[in-house]
Motif scaffolding. Structure first.
Motif, PDB file in Angstrom:
ATOM      1  N   ILE A   1      18.858  26.688  37.642  1.00  0.00           N
ATOM      2  CA  ILE A   1      19.817  27.638  37.053  1.00  0.00           C
ATOM      3  C   ILE A   1      20.268  27.105  35.708  1.00  0.00           C
ATOM      4  O   ILE A   1      20.602  25.924  35.573  1.00  0.00           O
ATOM      5  N   ALA A   2      20.216  27.969  34.704  1.00  0.00           N
ATOM      6  CA  ALA A   2      20.685  27.584  33.364  1.00  0.00           C
ATOM      7  C   ALA A   2      21.867  28.480  33.020  1.00  0.00           C
ATOM      8  O   ALA A   2      22.963  28.298  33.539  1.00  0.00           O
ATOM      9  N   GLY A   3      21.662  29.514  32.217  1.00  0.00           N
ATOM     10  CA  GLY A   3      22.765  30.421  31.888  1.00  0.00           C
ATOM     11  C   GLY A   3      23.285  31.131  33.126  1.00  0.00           C
ATOM     12  O   GLY A   3      24.476  31.406  33.248  1.00  0.00           O
ATOM     13  N   GLY A   4      22.382  31.439  34.024  1.00  0.00           N
ATOM     14  CA  GLY A   4      22.776  32.095  35.273  1.00  0.00           C
ATOM     15  C   GLY A   4      22.962  33.597  35.137  1.00  0.00           C
ATOM     16  O   GLY A   4      23.272  34.277  36.118  1.00  0.00           O
ATOM     17  N   THR A   5      22.773  34.122  33.933  1.00  0.00           N
ATOM     18  CA  THR A   5      23.143  35.522  33.690  1.00  0.00           C
ATOM     19  C   THR A   5      22.260  36.511  34.441  1.00  0.00           C
ATOM     20  O   THR A   5      22.660  37.633  34.672  1.00  0.00           O
TER      21      THR A   5
ATOM     22  N   LEU B   1      22.297  34.714  38.949  1.00  0.00           N
ATOM     23  CA  LEU B   1      23.478  34.964  39.790  1.00  0.00           C
ATOM     24  C   LEU B   1      23.645  36.448  40.077  1.00  0.00           C
ATOM     25  O   LEU B   1      24.054  36.840  41.178  1.00  0.00           O
ATOM     26  N   ASP B   2      23.313  37.252  39.096  1.00  0.00           N
ATOM     27  CA  ASP B   2      23.311  38.702  39.282  1.00  0.00           C
ATOM     28  C   ASP B   2      22.425  39.045  40.484  1.00  0.00           C
ATOM     29  O   ASP B   2      22.835  39.772  41.403  1.00  0.00           O
TER      30      ASP B   2
ATOM     31  N   ASP C   1      21.257  22.740  38.557  1.00  0.00           N
ATOM     32  CA  ASP C   1      21.891  23.148  37.296  1.00  0.00           C
ATOM     33  C   ASP C   1      21.351  22.279  36.159  1.00  0.00           C
ATOM     34  O   ASP C   1      21.534  21.059  36.162  1.00  0.00           O
TER      35      ASP C   1
ATOM     36  N   ARG D   1      25.530  32.630  26.803  1.00  0.00           N
ATOM     37  CA  ARG D   1      25.159  31.827  27.974  1.00  0.00           C
ATOM     38  C   ARG D   1      23.650  31.790  28.198  1.00  0.00           C
ATOM     39  O   ARG D   1      23.104  30.775  28.600  1.00  0.00           O
TER      40      ARG D   1
END
Lengths: 737, 322, 168
Positions: free
Chosen positions: B23-27, B30-31, B45, B100
């Motif tokens: 996971i980096a930005g997660g944008t 996570l969605d 992370d 992000r």
């Protein structure tokens, strides 16, 4: 503190208002563009909405959705879910509701989660210690169904339509006149399912205290919501209190009690702790309310002078089986323009998709843009300027009922709007370009019925000269806090900062609630009456007639006598209760709100993309209580119209009725860049038949027409007509060279 | 979101070869995890492993995998010498998300297909063998090129379309070492394995993206969409055209949101290169791009839309400056 | 696990039993800072905009555990009851909100956005990528990640322009 001296003033609107009190007070607070008093809370993030201020020990609920479009739930993996971490309860309770209550229903909507009427319908509630646990458990729910999706009706084409006799009307002979008239259009339009998409998702926190239910929720009409929730739970309304101090947008989506409140109340009873349910954005789309799609046939005919002789408007809308609401698409058609031959048709189809309910200006919001687009085509056929065609057809009384208008300023709005927009500069269709962009102008009339509802408020003038306004009215962004504070301050002769307004608590005097653009007029009138009751007592103490009393900056003046209000109070506090009721002026007169809107658009000749470059409007809608908040309501309504014209459509899957674009990424409400500068002008206006303030509705009027002005502008830009909303680029592309 | 264990890597080595999901930005991740479309049981992370710089790389540029979209779009060298990349990034998402979202993460962005996002619908990409609900369903966002009877989803991003046109390469490292993958080959067409979006192998991590020397010429990214901002593309066109003596010398052309990968139009480029620009030529080049294009109902319009947008972008890119 | 989070200058030790908690839910539910709003929970509306080291981001699309050691600014850290920040005052003056739900996100976003513009970051509306201008269209584009269904956009643009031109 001694009990306040209680005073009451009731008023029923049975005759025109002659007193016009707000034009005889002197502070000028009403009518000034004042900032919202709750503004500092909102800009600091300290105004609290529904899913905030949880009581200690709050646990979290999450709704389980039906994955079939029609059928029965015959089983659920409840024990599996119960074993998941943190899960406290899995609730399948017959009191759970199928869809939210319709506006002003005052009773529970259809109940029982076993039968599935639409995909996404809540069928259970999972409660867990944390939101994360509840969400996971709800997503792990697996129901067994008696799946009847193959028997479902998911598209209007397959629906069978009811034709309620009371909603049909004819006058003269439309067919005959259509054949005989010099110019005519016979057009069919469609508008899609739309979504309110308020920024605050529906949420409720429920807890029980000594058999009393308290709910923090996001609702528009608390007195009805209490009744709806009590009825759903099978308890007395006296045992229910709802708190909605701030509502993060409604637009009709929060008129009635919804799944989250019923679910949270049942869950809180079951687990013995406060339960919060905040709908996921997807659930807001698929389980709250939608605006019905519509098919509309419009027939118009006029003579050689551009006098309308025939007006036909038929609409086909839909709802779930058993729902009484149906979008009153033709509402403004009977009274707006001339035409001896008239036909109104209304047909309701039953679909297995999410319930349809009121969304900002139910009826006119989708009816007016369509009739105004058809008028544009008639103007073209008759070789008349669209503004001129409208001006030639404004009746001097309601052409259907023969009743007088309470006031009709449509002509003034059209003339003023045309002038300030620069309508004379409108190009010939398809002739103006700016690089690849085709430029066009369009216009519309804006029409919305005006209403008044029962409303009560309490105003207490304390011995220290401060005042408290109390009513269960809500502020859904409409400016209730501002205007109710202003009205009380004006009538009592106090500065704004000495008046506090408490709203959104069902224990306070019952108001109209927010809806139908009647909130300001109804709740405002009740506050005015309550303050007037106090004022009348102050006049008595001054020894003068109320008409001779001037109240200003905390001072009472009568003739050459002047006293501080605090001195007049002499340690007493005066508590006025005001109650407004609609009366015969609603029946004797055709009351409506009027406006004219103008749009300039640019249409890409390459991609079919449409950009709105300018929007401008003139409204005449009675006294403007606060030009700042009123203007915001209007630009907001007009931007609703941009979305309606260009972007907004809930796409359903024809196989099961599911909403596919059920989020804010794919249901495209306008973003900042979609919106140009907007001009709004209010004509100085009073409507003495509307209410004692002589004010009328605003927030809905602004979106009744905008989309029509925009499609008319697109037609002017491209030389092509579009009959299916929204006018997305693929539709434009299909008609471009 | 299913439960997972979380670890934070301090160096790329800690993430490479791990079975954990990066996971980096997660944008996007996570969605997807909130919808349980993605259900990793371990997250690693990588926001603190470095790889967050844009560096000169000979005549080219090396962009660390953790460089945020907004930093990359605002990088002076990128703005000046690879403006196509800046333009493409700035056409995507919102200021908040670009702050992000990372270079590597953006390449790993998954499709926006409505049915991929709905765990109650069949989807071969999400659950191999379950079927494709999009075929026969709503397809406004879907592919017109390179789809299969297993999947008609598109790659929805913008940045990768520019990278594809600019002949970037993606540097990855896995347990078996480092390798470079051409940006044009990084994403995959669905075929019979739509569950594999990219050529990245298990355990591999993106380290950087390398840009070759600047192309010069006129660079245009045009994104066509339902709303003017904050919306995914219906069709996007990335073009870089260098002119010499009235003829197109270098031509790069790639399309977004029409296939499961950025659609680089090598054949059309070859057809255009060396020729004088003309409407007729652009049209014939569009014929080449669209050979085999297929609509699925709602998205039929993408075929004429691609043609018209491509012609207009080429016309603009070949226009002589005043 | 326990993380350290500095919010609006105050350091918090936050015990998280569940790594699934997003930064947004940590702020709202664990720290009681409900000024940051949840409108969609998927990065599609901007109501949850906060700043991380001065840069705006959507708090819903980040895990709280990913911010161990970070400094976050929320709406509660912008201005005070006694002294509103110029951006907050401008939003009130221009009626840049109605229901108020998207407002904290708009204000945090606008505050950070002006900083981005001052640093010369380009946007898709910049005709020259190397020299963006302070135009209404630039404001509109840069604020398009914050949806407002009451649709106060024109007032928001006026408020931001006003706040930007106010002396710092």
């Amino acid at each position: 503190m001694p009990d306040p001296i209680e005073l009451t003033l009731r008023h029923q609107m049975n005759s025109r208002d002659e007193r016009n009190l707000l034009d005889h007070t002197v502070q000028g607070i009403v009518g000034s563009p004042l900032d919202r008093p709750e503004g500092p809370l909102k800009v600091r993030g300290t105004a609290t909405y529904a899913d905030e201020d949880h009581p200690p020990g709050t646990v979290y609920g999450w709704l389980v959705r039906s994955t079939v479009g029609k059928g029965w739930v015959v089983g659920l993996n409840t024990s599996e879910l119960r074993a998941m971490p943190g899960v406290l309860a899995v609730i399948r309770d017959d009191r759970l509701i199928r869809n939210p209550a319709q506006g002003q229903a005052g009773k529970a909507p259809y109940q029982g989660p076993a039968e599935v009427f639409y995909k996404g319908q809540p069928i259970a509630v999972v409660v867990a210690e944390t939101m994360e646990q509840a969400r996971d458990a709800a997503l792990a729910a697996r129901a067994q169904y008696d799946d009847r999706t193959d028997k479902g009706v998911f598209t209007p084409e397959r629906a069978s339509y009811e034709t309620p006799p009371k909603k049909q009307a004819t006058q003269g002979d439309l067919d005959k006149e259509m054949d005989a008239a010099a110019f005519r259009v016979d057009l069919e339009y469609t508008t899609p399912t739309m979504s309110h998409s308020a920024m605050e998702p529906h949420a409720a926190v429920a807890w029980w205290e000594d058999g009393q239910l308290k709910v923090r929720g996001s609702y528009q009409m608390l007195k009805h919501n209490v009744e709806e929730l009590a009825d759903a739970l099978g308890i007395s309304p006296k045992k229910v209190r709802i708190l909605s101090p701030y509502v993060g947008g409604g637009f009709g989506s929060k008129l009635g009690i919804s799944h989250e409140a019923v679910g949270a109340a049942i869950a809180a009873q079951k687990v013995g702790r406060p339960v919060a349910i905040a709908l996921h954005r997807r659930q807001v789309y698929e389980t709250t309310m939608r605006r019905s799609e519509s098919r509309q046939r419009v027939r118009l005919a006029c003579d050689r002078d551009g006098q309308l002789t025939a007006v036909g408007h038929e609409a086909w809308v839909s709802n779930l089986p058993g729902e009484r609401f149906s979008e009153p698409v033709t509402q403004a058609t009977p009274f707006t323009y001339r035409g001896e031959n008239r036909l109104i048709g209304h047909h309701v189809g039953r679909l297995n998709i999410t319930a349809a309910g009121s969304m900002r200006a139910p009826g006119e919001a989708i009816g007016v843009p369509v009739t105004e687009a058809a008028l544009d085509e008639l103007a073209e056929a008759a070789g008349l300027c669209p503004v001129e065609l409208r001006l030639r057809n404004i009746p001097d009384k309601d052409p259907t009922t023969g009743k007088p208008y309470s006031g009709n300023r449509l002509a003034d709005c059209l003339r003023r709007g045309a002038e300030s927009f620069g309508w004379a500069d409108r190009p010939q269709p398809g002739t103006r370009r700016d690089g690849e962009w085709l430029i066009g102008m369009g216009m519309t009339s804006a029409i919305r019925v005006n209403m008044l509802e029962n409303s009560a408020a309490r105003v207490t003038l304390a011995a220290d000269g401060t005042a408290l306004v109390e009513t269960d009215m809500t502020d859904i962004g409409t400016g209730s806090y501002a205007i109710l504070t202003q009205i009380a301050a004006e009538v009592l002769g106090l500065p704004m900062d000495r008046v506090t307004t408490m709203l959104g608590d069902s224990d306070l005097p019952a108001s109209s609630g927010s809806g139908g653009s009647f909130g300001a007029a109804s709740a405002g009138s009740s506050v005015m009456l309550a303050a007037q009751a106090v004022r009348d007592r102050l006049a008595e103490r001054m020894g003068c007639d109320p008409g001779e009393l001037t109240l200003k900056d905390g001072t009472a003046i009568a003739g050459n006598r002047q006293r501080q209000i605090v001195d007049l109070l002499a340690g007493d506090s005066l508590q006025g209760t005001g109650e407004i009721e609609p009366g015969t002026t609603s029946q004797d007169h055709r009351q409506a709100c009027w406006g004219a809107q103008f749009a300039e658009v640019a249409v890409s000749s390459v991609t079919g993309e449409v950009q709105v470059r300018r929007l401008s409007a003139v409204f005449a809608t009675g006294r403007i209580l606060n030009p700042k908040t009123a203007r915001s309501q209007c630009i907001g309504g007009m931007i609703f119209g941009i979305g309606q014209a260009l972007h907004e459509e809930v796409m359903t899957d024809p196989r099961d009725g599911g909403f596919v674009n059920r989020d804010l990424a794919e249901y495209h409400i306008p973003a900042n860049l979609d919106v140009p500068h907007i001009d709004v002008e209010f004509l100085d206006d009073r409507d003495p038949y509307a209410n004692p303030m002589q004010a009328k509705g605003i927030g809905e009027l602004a979106c009744c027409g905008t989309a029509g002005a925009i499609v008319n502008a697109i037609a002017n830009a491209t030389g092509k007509r579009f009959h299916h909303f929204p006018v997305t680029l693929d539709k434009v592309l299909a008609k471009l060279d | 979101m299913r439960p997972f264990t979380y670890t934070r890597a301090a160096t790329p080595a800690e993430a490479i070869g791990s079975a954990a999901r990066i996971i980096a930005g997660g944008t996007n991740l996570l969605d997807l995890m909130k919808h349980q479309v993605e259900t990793p049981d371990r997250l690693c992370d990588v926001n603190h492993v470095g790889l967050d710089r844009v560096e000169r790389d000979g005549d080219g540029l090396r962009i660390g995998a953790l460089v945020r979209n907004s930093d990359l779009a605002a990088d002076d060298a990128v703005r000046t010498d690879w403006p196509l990349l800046s333009r493409a990034i700035l056409a995507g998402a919102s200021g908040q998300i670009r702050n992000r979202a990372t270079t590597g993460g953006n390449l790993m962005q998954r499709t926006r297909c409505y049915y991929f996002y709905d765990i109650d619908a069949p989807c071969n990409k999400r659950e191999p063998g379950s079927g494709c609900a999009a075929i026969g369903g709503r397809t406004r966002l879907h592919a017109i090129l390179g789809a299969s009877d297993q999947c008609i989803a598109t790659y929805p991003g913008d940045m990768a379309v520019a990278l594809s046109a600019l002949d970037a390469t993606v540097e990855v490292e896995g347990p078996e070492g480092r390798r470079e993958i051409a940006a044009t080959a990084f994403h995959r067409l669905p075929g019979t394995t739509p569950e594999r979006d990219t050529e990245l192998r298990p355990g591999e991590m993106i380290l950087s993206v390398r840009l070759p020397a600047p192309l010069g010429g006129r660079q245009i990214y045009r994104k066509v969409r339902d709303r003017r901002s904050y919306a995914f593309a219906l069709v996007s066109v990335a073009a870089a055209v260098g002119m010499k003596d009235g003829r197109m010398e270098t031509v790069r052309l790639a399309f977004g949101s029409v296939a499961a990968k950025p659609w680089r139009a090598i054949e059309a480029e070859a057809m255009l290169a060396g020729q004088a620009p003309s409407a007729d030529l652009f049209d014939r080049a569009a014929d080449v791009v669209l050979a085999g294009a297929q609509g699925y109902g709602d998205n039929d319009f993408k075929i004429p839309l691609l043609r018209r947008t491509m012609r207009a972008v080429l016309a603009e890119a070949t226009q002589e400056t005043m | 696990m326990e993380i350290s989070l500095t919010v609006n200058g105050a350091q918090h030790r936050l015990r998280l039993d569940d790594p699934r908690v997003t930064l947004l839910d940590a702020l709202r539910q664990h720290l009681g800072l409900t000024g940051t709003k949840k409108g969609c929970d998927h990065g599609q509306c901007g109501a949850c905009t906060v700043m991380l080291d001065g840069r705006r981001m959507n708090a819903c699309l980040s895990l709280a555990v990913m911010h161990d050691g970070d400094a976050i600014t929320t709406i509660e850290g912008i201005g005070t009851a006694e002294a509103l920040a110029p951006m907050q005052a401008a939003f009130i003056r221009h009626d840049g909100f109605q229901c108020g739900y998207c407002t904290p996100g708009q204000i945090v976003s606008a505050t950070a956005m002006l900083d981005e513009l001052r640093q010369g970051w380009p946007s898709q509306m910049s005709a020259d990528l190397t020299a963006p201008q302070f135009t209404d269209d630039e404001i509109r584009e840069r604020m398009s990640g914050n949806l407002c269904r009451c649709s106060c956009y024109p007032n928001i643009v006026d408020a931001i322009r006003d706040a930007a031109e106010a002396p710092a």
